[in-house]
Write an enzyme that holds these catalytic residues in place. Structure first.
Site, PDB file in Angstrom:
ATOM      1  N   LYS A 110      21.482 -59.988 -39.087  1.00 24.97           N
ATOM      2  CA  LYS A 110      21.090 -61.590 -39.654  1.00 24.97           C
ATOM      3  C   LYS A 110      20.529 -62.331 -38.256  1.00 24.97           C
ATOM      4  CE  LYS A 110      20.502 -61.254 -42.864  1.00 24.97           C
ATOM      5  NZ  LYS A 110      20.826 -60.367 -44.181  1.00 24.97           N
ATOM      6  N   CYS A 163       3.153 -55.752 -48.446  1.00 26.05           N
ATOM      7  CA  CYS A 163       1.851 -56.335 -49.001  1.00 26.05           C
ATOM      8  C   CYS A 163       1.935 -56.686 -50.235  1.00 26.05           C
ATOM      9  CB  CYS A 163       0.607 -55.387 -49.013  1.00 26.05           C
ATOM     10  SG  CYS A 163       0.404 -54.325 -47.343  1.00 26.05           S
ATOM     11  N   ARG A 168       6.028 -60.489 -48.931  1.00 24.91           N
ATOM     12  CA  ARG A 168       5.734 -59.214 -49.082  1.00 24.91           C
ATOM     13  C   ARG A 168       4.868 -58.752 -47.865  1.00 24.91           C
ATOM     14  NH1 ARG A 168       6.921 -56.889 -54.028  1.00 24.91           N
ATOM     15  NH2 ARG A 168       5.889 -54.814 -53.468  1.00 24.91           N
ATOM     16  N   TRP A 221       0.822 -56.676 -45.032  1.00 20.28           N
ATOM     17  CA  TRP A 221       1.623 -56.348 -43.719  1.00 20.28           C
ATOM     18  C   TRP A 221       1.106 -55.089 -43.173  1.00 20.28           C
ATOM     19  CZ3 TRP A 221       4.836 -52.291 -42.290  1.00 20.28           C
ATOM     20  CH2 TRP A 221       5.855 -52.566 -41.422  1.00 20.28           C
ATOM     21  N   GLU A 250      17.344 -60.784 -36.848  1.00 19.51           N
ATOM     22  CA  GLU A 250      16.290 -60.879 -37.907  1.00 19.51           C
ATOM     23  C   GLU A 250      15.534 -62.174 -37.869  1.00 19.51           C
ATOM     24  OE1 GLU A 250      17.656 -60.034 -41.723  1.00 19.51           O
ATOM     25  OE2 GLU A 250      15.422 -59.626 -42.572  1.00 19.51           O
ATOM     26  N   GLU A 285      26.582 -56.782 -40.181  1.00 17.49           N
ATOM     27  CA  GLU A 285      25.579 -57.694 -41.208  1.00 17.49           C
ATOM     28  C   GLU A 285      25.336 -58.764 -40.183  1.00 17.49           C
ATOM     29  OE1 GLU A 285      23.478 -57.378 -43.221  1.00 17.49           O
ATOM     30  OE2 GLU A 285      23.087 -59.239 -44.243  1.00 17.49           O
ATOM     31  N   HIS A 320      33.975 -48.163 -23.786  1.00 20.15           N
ATOM     32  CA  HIS A 320      33.352 -46.800 -23.634  1.00 20.15           C
ATOM     33  C   HIS A 320      31.819 -47.071 -23.083  1.00 20.15           C
ATOM     34  CE1 HIS A 320      36.732 -44.752 -24.939  1.00 20.15           C
ATOM     35  NE2 HIS A 320      36.761 -45.546 -25.858  1.00 20.15           N
ATOM     36  N   LYS A 333       9.606 -58.603 -47.339  1.00 18.11           N
ATOM     37  CA  LYS A 333      10.748 -58.566 -48.134  1.00 18.11           C
ATOM     38  C   LYS A 333      10.888 -57.035 -48.736  1.00 18.11           C
ATOM     39  CE  LYS A 333      14.106 -60.501 -50.428  1.00 18.11           C
ATOM     40  NZ  LYS A 333      15.398 -60.535 -49.428  1.00 18.11           N
ATOM     41  N   ASN A 354      -1.760 -51.718 -51.751  1.00 18.59           N
ATOM     42  CA  ASN A 354      -0.455 -51.570 -51.253  1.00 18.59           C
ATOM     43  C   ASN A 354      -0.090 -50.198 -51.115  1.00 18.59           C
ATOM     44  OD1 ASN A 354       2.438 -52.265 -50.514  1.00 18.59           O
ATOM     45  ND2 ASN A 354       2.839 -52.778 -52.543  1.00 18.59           N
ATOM     46  N   GLY A 355       0.521 -49.802 -49.890  1.00 19.81           N
ATOM     47  CA  GLY A 355       0.901 -48.687 -49.754  1.00 19.81           C
ATOM     48  C   GLY A 355       0.411 -47.863 -48.522  1.00 19.81           C
TER      49      GLY A 355
END
Ligand code: M6R
Length: 603
Positions: free
Chosen positions: A480, A2, A28, A74, A483, A476, A499, A598, A98-99
């Site tokens: 990417k 947020c 955010r 968010w 995402e 990574e 395996h 983010k 925010n939180g």
């Protein structure tokens, strides 16, 4: 997560300031947004589901106002609906938050018993009601906020307006970031400096449990009922970094900044060879082992760092995911250095891991991009990555800067322990000079990445394989890809395929094999043969002179060979670019992928 922004002043049009600020903070959170502003002695609240552009279409930007707060959400408590969007107004009080308020359920029950009715599922509406309830008794906002602070548990950065004090913005914060931007005849609040960067570069960072009353002509900050002194800092980043500068996406712009970022991150440590490398870094030789704790891509950077520190400096390194680390037995040893890696410097789990290490008495080092962020402030030692502001949710340049800095730590330790010979050191210094050009050359090979994206776009699953440092890079690359392109993918240590996972390989299943590590390349090549012979469409990313054997691979991207220490900074470029081109082909929201934000400031 947020983003919050607030304005009080006589210079700017408040409504525009709020919308502009929210647009800059949209990275955010972007599932709903809203603003509350003073309009003819009343507080008007406008909110809308979805991105800021939806909200903007509902607002007259020319309304004359000089007080307001805004929020981009968010979702944590309740779905992404207009009802759950902030601001929330209860009685005389309007709040953005925010939180996560952890005890909101108990507080809500209590407030319902006192007669409050709730229209949303959020914890924030409960906070607004709580402030309203206490304010009715206290009739004084500062005393009210001081009391509210004692009743809330969890994380919160709050922007508050009270109907009885329409010349004042109030804030209270704990564990979620909040800054106050200061300027003549106007002041701001924001989750992050970029929201207000085109208005002022001067800002104050609030500490946990600080609260403030902010008027157009002054700021007063309080802690535990007493006014406290504060320092006004100056934001030194380039303002252009919050602009796309002609690139189609922030992610593309940020990937293209990697040559410069590499130079900016390494030059201070290498400009006078070994001397500056030793001088500019703390002494790490006293630690018997190193624990790297981080989240997401920062963990992947840590995995590359582990390979380099173990190889070059002969020091054992453990890498842990912060969200797991914080809730398990940590077994931290006294002679262990804990390194936390974070672009934002605000990731809740990483911050908590850092605090645990501090409480345990360990030395801590923060590798942080955002200057002055909470993790930077809380770490005993800090090394900043010089990546500049990163806006795209998918990290690229900050990840590269983290890898570069961890490799420099490996080199520093190696030099101090006399483990590196003069020739290799000269090779490394020579490669450092060439690397920015090599990165640029790799970035420019877009046609190759587009072709690969075309080939994999119709497949639901993509596998990445590698061994050693190549496995760290495969992880990574896989993150990417999923995402931003929403294509499912997994990264496997190449030797692990047989395996279990190899049963998923069918005709033309895309497998991206990373083969750069000299020590183990032959082993990876035999794993590649195993998947190829089961029908996989194999794309190799390699610095090796692989024979043109169609039984081994279908496509290859050849990257320049440099000393192993900085090779990952080249290998990662095709991985980032393939993800980008695939996301573009699939018309995904590249800079703001669905469900993500983010800065992950909730656990
Ligand atoms: O700000 P941080 O580096 O602490 O963030 C950690 C992760 O949330 C972050 O790297 C995330 O995995 C990225 N979006 C991946 O591209």
């Amino acid at each position: 997560m947020c983003g919050i922004v607030g304005y009080v002043g006589n210079k700017e049009n408040c409504v525009r300031v709020l919308i502009d600020g929210l647009e800059k903070l949209e990275y955010r959170g972007y599932d709903s947004a809203g603003i509350a502003f003073l309009n003819n002695d009343n507080i008007d609240v406008v909110k809308e589901k979805g991105k800021i552009v939806n909200l903007k279409s509902k607002i007259d930007l020319n309304i004359n106002s000089n007080l307001g707060i805004g929020h981009t959400r968010w979702a944590t408590h309740g779905n992404a609906t207009k009802e759950n969007a902030h601001p929330h107004k209860v009685g005389a009080i309007t709040v953005v938050h925010n939180g996560i308020v952890e005890n909101y359920n108990e507080l809500k029950k209590d407030l319902i018993n006192k007669g409050y009715v709730f229209n949303s599922e959020t914890d924030t509406e409960v906070v607004a009601a709580l402030i309203d309830y206490i304010y009715k008794k206290e009739k004084d906002m500062l005393k009210t906020i001081q009391k509210v602070k004692e009743l809330l548990t969890g994380s919160y950065a709050l922007g508050i307006i009270c109907d009885d004090n329409l010349d004042t913005l109030y804030t209270l914060k704990n564990k979620s970031p909040l800054i106050i931007g200061v300027n003549e005849n106007e002041n701001y609040i924001a989750s992050d400096v970029p929201a207000i960067l085109d208005k002022t570069r001067n800002y104050i960072v609030l500490e946990d449990k600080d609260y403030a009353s902010i008027k157009s002509d002054g700021v007063k900050i309080y802690h535990d009922g007493k006014e406290k002194d504060f320092e006004v800092k100056e934001f030194l980043y380039d303002a252009n970094s919050v602009d796309k500068q002609g690139y189609e996406h922030f992610m593309l712009k940020e990937m293209n900044e990697q040559p410069e970022v590499f130079k900016n991150t390494t030059t201070p440590y290498l400009k006078n060879g070994i001397d500056s490398l030793i001088e500019k870094m703390p002494d790490f030789t006293k630690y018997e082992r190193i624990r790297i704790v981080a989240c997401g891509s920062a963990t992947h950077a840590g995995l590359v760092g582990k390979c380099m520190i173990e190889k070059y400096a002969n020091v054992e390194v453990m890498v842990e995911t912060a969200s797991e680390f914080r809730y398990k037995k940590q077994f931290l040893k006294n002679d262990e250095l804990v390194i936390v890696v974070s672009q934002s410097g605000e990731t809740a789990d990483t911050l908590e891991a850092l605090l645990i290490a501090k409480q345990n008495g360990n030395d801590t080092l923060g590798i942080v991009n955002a200057k002055g962020s909470t993790i930077a402030r809380e770490s005993k030692m800090v090394l900043y990555t010089e990546a500049g502001q990163e806006i795209a949710v998918a990290t690229t340049k900050a990840y590269s800067a983290q890898v570069a800095l961890l490799s420099l730590i490996a080199l520093n330790l190696s030099c101090k322990k006399n483990l590196i010979d003069k020739k290799e050191m000269l090779d490394i210094l020579r490669d450092v000079k060439k690397l920015p050009d090599y990165i640029e050359e790799l970035l420019n090979r877009r046609d190759e990445y587009k072709k690969i994206a075309e080939e994999i776009k119709d497949y639901n699953d993509v596998f990445f394989i590698g061994r050693g440092v190549d496995y760290a890079l495969a992880q990574e690359g896989s993150l990417k890809l999923k995402e931003i392109s929403y294509t499912h993918s997994e990264a496997y240590a190449a030797g692990e395929l047989k395996h279990g996972t190899i049963s998923l390989i069918e005709d033309k299943t895309p497998v991206i094999a990373v083969i750069t590590d000299d020590d183990i390349a032959l082993k990876t090549i035999s794993n590649v043969k195993e998947v190829k012979s089961r029908g996989a469409n194999v794309i190799c990313i390699t610095n090796k002179n692989l024979s043109n054997d169609s039984n081994l691979y279908d496509k290859k991207i050849v990257i320049p060979k440099v000393n192993d220490l900085f090779e990952p900074l080249l290998t990662v470029i095709p991985l980032q670019m393939i993800a980008y081109e695939l996301a573009k082909l699939k018309e995904c929201s590249i800079d703001k992928p669905r469900n993500l934000a983010k800065s992950v400031t909730v656990e």
